[in-house]
Design a protein around this motif. Sequence first.
Motif, PDB file in Angstrom:
ATOM      1  N   SER A  11      62.475 100.871  10.616  1.00  0.00           N
ATOM      2  CA  SER A  11      63.610 100.371  11.375  1.00  0.00           C
ATOM      3  C   SER A  11      63.130  99.374  12.416  1.00  0.00           C
ATOM      4  O   SER A  11      63.926  98.794  13.132  1.00  0.00           O
ATOM      5  N   LYS A  12      61.805  99.170  12.493  1.00  0.00           N
ATOM      6  CA  LYS A  12      61.288  98.228  13.486  1.00  0.00           C
ATOM      7  C   LYS A  12      61.591  96.813  13.022  1.00  0.00           C
ATOM      8  O   LYS A  12      61.199  96.416  11.929  1.00  0.00           O
ATOM      9  N   PRO A  13      62.296  96.043  13.863  1.00  0.00           N
ATOM     10  CA  PRO A  13      62.656  94.674  13.463  1.00  0.00           C
ATOM     11  C   PRO A  13      61.424  93.864  13.109  1.00  0.00           C
ATOM     12  O   PRO A  13      60.346  94.062  13.663  1.00  0.00           O
ATOM     13  N   ILE A  14      61.605  92.936  12.192  1.00  0.00           N
ATOM     14  CA  ILE A  14      60.485  92.134  11.722  1.00  0.00           C
ATOM     15  C   ILE A  14      59.822  91.372  12.862  1.00  0.00           C
ATOM     16  O   ILE A  14      58.594  91.311  12.938  1.00  0.00           O
TER      17      ILE A  14
ATOM     18  N   ARG B  27      56.434  77.780  11.513  1.00  0.00           N
ATOM     19  CA  ARG B  27      57.013  77.540  10.204  1.00  0.00           C
ATOM     20  C   ARG B  27      56.073  77.913   9.071  1.00  0.00           C
ATOM     21  O   ARG B  27      56.497  78.425   8.046  1.00  0.00           O
ATOM     22  N   SER B  28      54.764  77.658   9.274  1.00  0.00           N
ATOM     23  CA  SER B  28      53.878  78.019   8.166  1.00  0.00           C
ATOM     24  C   SER B  28      53.722  79.530   8.091  1.00  0.00           C
ATOM     25  O   SER B  28      53.594  80.087   6.997  1.00  0.00           O
TER      26      SER B  28
ATOM     27  N   ALA C 153      56.146  81.605   8.788  1.00  0.00           N
ATOM     28  CA  ALA C 153      57.392  82.041   8.155  1.00  0.00           C
ATOM     29  C   ALA C 153      57.262  81.932   6.648  1.00  0.00           C
ATOM     30  O   ALA C 153      57.650  82.828   5.899  1.00  0.00           O
ATOM     31  N   LYS C 154      56.697  80.813   6.211  1.00  0.00           N
ATOM     32  CA  LYS C 154      56.539  80.620   4.774  1.00  0.00           C
ATOM     33  C   LYS C 154      55.579  81.638   4.200  1.00  0.00           C
ATOM     34  O   LYS C 154      55.828  82.232   3.172  1.00  0.00           O
TER      35      LYS C 154
ATOM     36  N   HIS D   2      57.130  85.078   4.069  1.00  0.00           N
ATOM     37  CA  HIS D   2      58.441  85.062   3.410  1.00  0.00           C
ATOM     38  C   HIS D   2      59.577  85.541   4.302  1.00  0.00           C
ATOM     39  O   HIS D   2      60.421  86.325   3.883  1.00  0.00           O
ATOM     40  N   VAL D   3      59.578  85.101   5.554  1.00  0.00           N
ATOM     41  CA  VAL D   3      60.713  85.459   6.412  1.00  0.00           C
ATOM     42  C   VAL D   3      61.311  84.203   7.008  1.00  0.00           C
ATOM     43  O   VAL D   3      60.750  83.122   6.900  1.00  0.00           O
ATOM     44  N   SER D   4      62.461  84.353   7.639  1.00  0.00           N
ATOM     45  CA  SER D   4      63.133  83.172   8.176  1.00  0.00           C
ATOM     46  C   SER D   4      62.426  82.654   9.411  1.00  0.00           C
ATOM     47  O   SER D   4      61.767  83.390  10.139  1.00  0.00           O
ATOM     48  N   VAL D   5      62.573  81.361   9.627  1.00  0.00           N
ATOM     49  CA  VAL D   5      61.878  80.683  10.713  1.00  0.00           C
ATOM     50  C   VAL D   5      62.267  81.229  12.078  1.00  0.00           C
ATOM     51  O   VAL D   5      61.424  81.449  12.947  1.00  0.00           O
ATOM     52  N   ILE D   6      63.555  81.488  12.269  1.00  0.00           N
ATOM     53  CA  ILE D   6      64.018  81.942  13.581  1.00  0.00           C
ATOM     54  C   ILE D   6      63.436  83.307  13.937  1.00  0.00           C
ATOM     55  O   ILE D   6      63.187  83.597  15.103  1.00  0.00           O
ATOM     56  N   THR D   7      63.208  84.126  12.913  1.00  0.00           N
ATOM     57  CA  THR D   7      62.588  85.418  13.159  1.00  0.00           C
ATOM     58  C   THR D   7      61.206  85.213  13.776  1.00  0.00           C
ATOM     59  O   THR D   7      60.858  85.845  14.776  1.00  0.00           O
TER      60      THR D   7
END
Lengths: 288, 124, 212
Positions: free
Chosen positions: B10-13, B40-41, B43-44, B47-52
Amino acid sequence: MNYSLEIENLSKTYPHSDFRLDRVSFKIPAGTIMGFVGENGAGKTTTISAILNTIQKDGGKVKVFGQEMSDNNIDVREDIGVVFDAVNFSPELTPKKLSNVMSRIYKNWNQDYFLTTTNKLDIPLNRKVKQLSRGMTMKLAIVVALSHSPKLLILDEATSGLDPVVREEILDLFLEFVENENHSILMSSHITTDLEKIADYITFIHKGKSILTEKKDTLIYEYGIARCKAEQFINLDKEEDILSYRKRGHQVDALVKNKTVFEKKYGDIIIDNVTIDEIMLLLVKREG
Amino acid sequence: MEIIISSNTSKPIYEQITSQIKEMIMSGELQTGDPIPSMRSLAKSIHVSVITVQKAYEDLQRDGFIETTIGRGSFVAAQNRDFIQEEQQKKIEEYLTLAAETARVSGIKLEKLIELLSIFYEEV
Amino acid sequence: MKGLLINNFYSMLSNVKLTLGMALIMTLAPIFIRESSFIPTIMGVQIFLFVVYTGTSLQADESSKWSKFEITLPVKRKTIINAKYVSSIILIAIGVLISTLTAILSSITISNINTDFLVFGYCFGLTLSINTVAFMYPIILKIGAEKNELILLLACGFSLGVMLLTSFLLSLFNHGIKFSSPVVGITSVIVSVLLLVLSYFLSIQIHRKKEF
């Protein structure tokens, strides 16, 4: 804040039908991925068609990179990559022939990228489009869209029909695309798990209205569903505490904006994490 | 730099990212001045979103663990000894709270608890 | 526009090959048919064959939604229409070249062939094909390509109608004029070209407002 796409009060009506777009509004900041979610017939494809000028809008403004879209403005279309939920290309062409066509249409066509990526995704270069499976044609359309060095990708159900293995490869291509902070993506999708992975923002559309735009992380980590017993529900302040609710058997499910705040106020009500699908259900099937 | 994301907890990414980077810094795996991947790299690659990732980096910057300069990227910041001590102490308090509660619930006395703690502290 | 032209040709390629085959076979007709009055018909059909697949091509574009995708390309809507008309004109030109082979062959195999027949052959073919294109594009753009075979039939009828009307009107001025005379033929072609120009502007208007 730099916006790749700004939609303001986009409206469209059809003379012989109830269906319409009613002041749809949302903005995509540069460098982000916006998921576009709504039930069938909610207006996702119509919105996208209106953005791209394949249909005329009755009202509202659409700005891409700060410029209004019009038939005359062909330069802005160099920077927009599009994938529709269809074959997209003439059935008699092969991917190789298609690249010959596209290289003469787009100024910044990158043939090397096209060849490398079609190879990576196992797209046969010399087979006619009409002989490709649906999954293949979607992959091809995505590669074509990425191959002319766009700054904005607009995708309408571009990953439906793709198996999970291929979808992951495609999602990685999208993340690679937004490694450049000037690049953005608008993607409508039923496959909300994909959006939960890579989207930065989600816009919900229902019956032609944009009802919520929010950061995905906020939706996943702050929003929640309160599972209330009938008596508990009566005690809630419907205006302040919840966004919408619906009855399911003996319980009432209520969409809550902030789990932690709600928990402090109503410690005895069970509150669950929420998925994009559940948020949509609660916004669409709401009773209040 | 290897970050492992679990989708089941349940721990946020973004919290998983911040705690793993903090640990690497505090354990010395990442030294002051070491570069860390651009938002950004990263995130890639995970495999998660950039804003995260952006939120994770903002939190790390706010807590003084990393510094981000536009044009140069992100680097491990010179660590404030006191701050690290504080962080570690917070962690210890968490563990001790758990130990104390467990002891109380199962009827284990405070003296026994202190004894156990001494034993484990001596062990290296 | 080059890219769009190439796309049009790639998409019509298999049909064009088929047409080319048939037209080339027809070129041999003067060897077997020594009757010069058939030659204009043969030449006319040869040219017409090259526009017969216009409708099926538009239908393929519609069902694959290429016609929707095209709108998102960095080209003006007008350019899309330009490419369609230019493609058709190029195909008609190819037809004219092939029918020239027939004309040449028939002047060899048929002694003393009346060149009026050959001129009329070209005019017949051009009138038929140009009017078919002029008729089909605006209609299909307006109502869709589903009934494209029917529309092709109507287009033929329209073309023949144009020729007959021209012939009739000319005969009011010159009572002795034959239907198959060069005067009728050339006048028909001029009328057809004017109709094509009209059709082009009509298509642009229709396509401009069209929603995909």
